[in-house]
Write a protein that holds these residues in place. Structure first.
Motif, PDB file in Angstrom:
ATOM      1  N   HIS A  19      43.254  38.099  33.649  1.00 20.27           N
ATOM      2  CA  HIS A  19      42.545  37.916  34.912  1.00 20.27           C
ATOM      3  C   HIS A  19      42.691  36.475  35.401  1.00 20.27           C
ATOM      4  O   HIS A  19      43.006  36.225  36.573  1.00 20.27           O
ATOM      5  CB  HIS A  19      41.059  38.262  34.749  1.00 20.27           C
ATOM      6  N   TRP A  20      42.471  35.504  34.466  1.00 17.88           N
ATOM      7  CA  TRP A  20      42.486  34.096  34.866  1.00 17.88           C
ATOM      8  C   TRP A  20      43.897  33.655  35.231  1.00 17.88           C
ATOM      9  O   TRP A  20      44.083  32.856  36.159  1.00 17.88           O
ATOM     10  CB  TRP A  20      41.866  33.232  33.752  1.00 17.88           C
ATOM     11  N   VAL A  21      44.862  34.186  34.516  1.00 16.94           N
ATOM     12  CA  VAL A  21      46.257  33.856  34.838  1.00 16.94           C
ATOM     13  C   VAL A  21      46.582  34.347  36.252  1.00 16.94           C
ATOM     14  O   VAL A  21      47.128  33.608  37.086  1.00 16.94           O
ATOM     15  CB  VAL A  21      47.228  34.497  33.815  1.00 16.94           C
ATOM     16  N   LYS A  22      46.196  35.589  36.520  1.00 17.92           N
ATOM     17  CA  LYS A  22      46.482  36.140  37.862  1.00 17.92           C
ATOM     18  C   LYS A  22      45.759  35.339  38.945  1.00 17.92           C
ATOM     19  O   LYS A  22      46.339  35.043  39.993  1.00 17.92           O
ATOM     20  CB  LYS A  22      46.064  37.614  37.929  1.00 17.92           C
ATOM     21  N   GLN A  23      44.514  34.971  38.700  1.00 17.73           N
ATOM     22  CA  GLN A  23      43.783  34.180  39.704  1.00 17.73           C
ATOM     23  C   GLN A  23      44.507  32.852  39.958  1.00 17.73           C
ATOM     24  O   GLN A  23      44.613  32.406  41.097  1.00 17.73           O
ATOM     25  CB  GLN A  23      42.342  33.893  39.253  1.00 17.73           C
ATOM     26  N   CYS A  24      44.984  32.221  38.883  1.00 12.21           N
ATOM     27  CA  CYS A  24      45.649  30.919  39.032  1.00 12.21           C
ATOM     28  C   CYS A  24      46.970  31.022  39.782  1.00 12.21           C
ATOM     29  O   CYS A  24      47.436  30.049  40.378  1.00 12.21           O
ATOM     30  CB  CYS A  24      45.915  30.283  37.658  1.00 12.21           C
ATOM     31  N   LEU A  25      47.584  32.196  39.713  1.00 12.97           N
ATOM     32  CA  LEU A  25      48.886  32.339  40.381  1.00 12.97           C
ATOM     33  C   LEU A  25      48.765  33.003  41.751  1.00 12.97           C
ATOM     34  O   LEU A  25      49.483  32.659  42.688  1.00 12.97           O
ATOM     35  CB  LEU A  25      49.841  33.150  39.500  1.00 12.97           C
ATOM     36  N   LYS A  26      47.839  33.971  41.864  1.00 14.50           N
ATOM     37  CA  LYS A  26      47.813  34.762  43.095  1.00 14.50           C
ATOM     38  C   LYS A  26      46.713  34.318  44.055  1.00 14.50           C
ATOM     39  O   LYS A  26      46.935  34.244  45.268  1.00 14.50           O
ATOM     40  CB  LYS A  26      47.604  36.239  42.719  1.00 14.50           C
TER      41      LYS A  26
END
Ligand SMILES: O=C(O)CCC(=O)C(=O)O
Ligand SMILES: [Mn+2]
Length: 377
Positions: free
Chosen positions: A103-110
């Protein structure tokens, strides 16, 4: 003049008068075709060593349900460590529930790179060109091979994003007039971690997200721009691993080197809040796989709705995976003001004086800097 300073610095280094932090930074950053430096002196918190002590957490401050809502295991299950000689430093070895780092990875990228947040690309690109970095980079990342020669997508050119009170790299200050709402999911995660470390009431007001590739590093610096240093600095890492150097109050104190792996959290508080630190090196994860196994775990299907964690679709995760195979993402979260405190009134003249001509310390060519070029090179 700059050339003379650089030559003098180089001469000092040759004479062995380079400061102790800089010397170790260069040691760990060094790499050549035969490999890199000897990593035996780097502390791995997953394998307890001499300097490592266990650290007590405030288990009752975070309910299991709130931990769960933030995508974390119950605090009673966390493995937290301290370091001899660094009071206030807490290292938490990946406390995330399976699938939740995604989730956090996606938030940081998207999500987080989107406006109104600010990123390094805004410094030299028109506003309309940086509106949708994810959308503009998806195809490129999806079809990316392993060749280093391929041009980088916009997402891969991302070096930093600021959230909340947007850190001004020129003045090294935060200000009341450059604030946008801090993401509520990340504020919730930060509050739980801070509370578990004894800081109930921590307010996530500013964030700096750092994006690294295998050739990046982060220069030696202290985070002192926040006005309230009694609150901790929280740091979350995802993707490939890195070496983190934690030094002293002065640069001539030799730092301690430690690994940071995906999911690890670091808290700098008390005496350790204002210590010099740096990231000289990003390294492949120790399992030697494309992604560490903690990122391969899928999201549980029965995750409760009340959670701040959203399911990351397979399609989005594929893009994140491609990105993370050669990258590391770090989120550092700060409280800027004490409760009830406001920013000091500054005259326009003072603000203009502070905005030096040396604009941005983050660089596109690999080394991300927090210091003036001639002191860190
Ligand atoms: O990437 C890291 O681990 C450190 C980041 C950091 O020190 C910062 O953003 O101030
Ligand atoms: Mn820092």
């Amino acid at each position: 003049m700059a050339k003379m300073a650089a030559a003098a610095a180089a001469a000092l280094a040759r004479e062995g008068r380079e400061d102790a932090f800089r010397r170790l930074f260069r040691f760990y950053r060094w790499r050549d075709l035969r490999g890199g430096p000897d990593l035996r002196g780097v502390i791995d918190f997953s394998a307890a060593g001499d300097q490592v002590v266990s650290s007590d957490l405030s288990i009752s401050s975070v309910s299991d349900q709130d931990a769960y809502r933030a995508g974390l295991r119950p605090v009673s299950q966390w493995k937290a460590y301290g370091l001899d000689g660094y009071p206030g430093f807490i290292f938490i070895s990946n406390p995330f529930l399976p699938g939740c780092q995604r989730h956090w990875v996606k938030q940081c990228l998207k999500l987080y790179p989107q406006k109104p947040n600010v990123c390094n690309l805004d410094m030299h690109m028109a506003a309309e060109e940086t509106i949708d970095l994810w959308g503009q980079s998806q195809e490129h990342l999806r079809s990316k091979g392993s060749s280093k020669r391929e041009p980088r997508s916009l997402l891969e050119k991302l070096r930093w994003v600021t959230l909340g009170y947007h850190y001004n790299w020129d003045t090294k200050k935060y200000s009341a007039d450059h604030y946008t709402p801090f993401p509520s999911d990340l504020a919730f995660l930060s509050e739980q971690v801070a509370a578990a470390c004894g800081f109930q009431g921590f307010q996530a007001e500013a964030g700096i997200l750092n994006y690294y590739h295998f050739d990046s590093s982060l220069g030696i610096h202290v985070d002192e721009s926040e006005l309230d240093h009694s609150q901790p600095l929280l740091s979350f890492s995802f993707g490939q691993s890195s070496i983190f150097l934690l030094g002293g109050l002065k640069r001539d104190e030799a730092p301690t080197a430690m690994f940071m792996h995906s999911g690890d959290i670091m808290v700098m508080s008390g005496f350790s809040r204002l210590l010099y630190h740096a990231v000289p090196r990003v390294l492949p994860n120790p399992e030697g796989t494309a992604l560490p196994s903690c990122l391969e775990q899928a999201f549980p299907s029965d995750f409760p709705d009340c959670s701040v964690i959203e399911h990351c679709s397979e399609e989005d995760w594929q893009i994140c995976t491609k990105y993370l195979q050669t990258s590391r993402i770090n989120m550092t979260i700060r409280q800027v003001l004490a409760v009830g405190q406001s920013f000091p009134d500054e005259s326009r003249r003072e603000r203009e004086r502070d905005a030096t001509s040396e604009s941005c310390y983050h660089q596109e060519d690999g080394e991300v800097k927090r210091h003036k070029l001639n002191t860190d090179n």
